[in-house]
Design a protein around this motif. Structure first.
Motif, short mmCIF file in Angstrom:
data_model
loop_
_atom_site.label_atom_id
_atom_site.label_comp_id
_atom_site.label_asym_id
_atom_site.label_seq_id
_atom_site.Cartn_x
_atom_site.Cartn_y
_atom_site.Cartn_z
N ARG A 67 -19.00 -14.20 -17.22
CA ARG A 67 -17.64 -13.65 -17.33
C ARG A 67 -16.67 -14.33 -16.37
O ARG A 67 -15.53 -14.66 -16.75
CB ARG A 67 -17.68 -12.15 -17.06
CG ARG A 67 -16.32 -11.49 -17.14
CD ARG A 67 -16.42 -10.01 -16.90
NE ARG A 67 -15.09 -9.45 -16.74
CZ ARG A 67 -14.86 -8.22 -16.31
NH1 ARG A 67 -15.88 -7.40 -16.06
NH2 ARG A 67 -13.64 -7.78 -16.18
N ALA A 68 -17.07 -14.54 -15.13
CA ALA A 68 -16.18 -15.16 -14.15
C ALA A 68 -15.73 -16.54 -14.63
O ALA A 68 -14.54 -16.88 -14.56
CB ALA A 68 -16.85 -15.25 -12.79
N ILE A 69 -16.66 -17.34 -15.09
CA ILE A 69 -16.32 -18.69 -15.55
C ILE A 69 -15.43 -18.62 -16.79
O ILE A 69 -14.46 -19.37 -16.90
CB ILE A 69 -17.60 -19.50 -15.83
CG1 ILE A 69 -18.34 -19.77 -14.52
CG2 ILE A 69 -17.29 -20.81 -16.55
CD1 ILE A 69 -19.72 -20.38 -14.68
N LYS A 70 -15.75 -17.71 -17.70
CA LYS A 70 -14.93 -17.58 -18.92
C LYS A 70 -13.50 -17.18 -18.58
O LYS A 70 -12.54 -17.72 -19.13
CB LYS A 70 -15.53 -16.54 -19.86
CG LYS A 70 -16.76 -17.00 -20.58
CD LYS A 70 -17.31 -15.86 -21.44
CE LYS A 70 -18.67 -16.19 -22.00
NZ LYS A 70 -19.31 -15.02 -22.62
N GLU A 71 -13.35 -16.20 -17.68
CA GLU A 71 -12.02 -15.65 -17.42
C GLU A 71 -11.19 -16.50 -16.45
O GLU A 71 -9.97 -16.54 -16.56
CB GLU A 71 -12.14 -14.22 -16.92
CG GLU A 71 -12.62 -13.29 -18.02
CD GLU A 71 -12.62 -11.82 -17.63
OE1 GLU A 71 -12.06 -11.46 -16.57
OE2 GLU A 71 -13.19 -11.02 -18.40
#
Length: 157
Positions: A85-89
């Protein structure tokens, strides 16, 4: 692998191939391309000696070569990790990330809360592209198998 022969041709020192090597096929390929040795990383992360969390182990077991990317958001420096999630967002590479080593500290509270809830959404899940080739074996056994399998493949050529 495409860089190995180019580096071998460009330098006068032994070349150690690294990246995407997790089994005998990768070792033999690196040797065929001129490497003097190989470094294997991610393949050892499923060994019981590796101090990785259950969440991290699960991510490694379920990732594919297309689910990793280079990211700087967790450390301030680029490294390959499993997309979460962190990388995606935030995007895999950001100019707004604190310098190394401060970026890791910035993620601390979010990471702790998420992990306590059973989520690796904000955890750096370092992994090469060959994670699916990792085997759950003691490190000594994995090393012996890699050596034996590599020798068998080399003998069959």
């Amino acid at each position: 692998m495409v860089l190995v022969p180019q580096v071998v041709d460009a330098v006068k020192v032994p070349v150690i191939a690294a990246g995407g090597i997790a089994d005998a096929r990768g070792v033999v390929a690196a040797f065929a391309l001129g490497a003097a040795a190989v470094q294997i990383g991610t393949a050892y992360l499923l060994c019981p000696e590796a101090k990785v969390s259950p969440l991290y182990r699960e991510a490694l077991k379920n990732t594919t070569d297309t689910q990793t990317t280079l990211t700087n958001i967790f450390t301030g420096r680029p490294a390959r990790g499993i997309i979460n999630r962190a990388i995606k967002e935030l995007g895999p590479i950001s100019e707004n990330v604190p310098d190394f080593p401060l970026a890791a500290t910035a993620f601390g509270p979010l990471r702790s809360k998420a992990e306590a809830a059973g989520s690796s959404d904000f955890t750096p899940l370092w992994s090469g592209q060959a994670a699916r080739l990792a085997r759950e074996l003691p490190a000594a056994e994995l090393t012996k198998r890699l050596a034996t399998e590599t020798l068998d493949k080399l003998r069959s050529l």
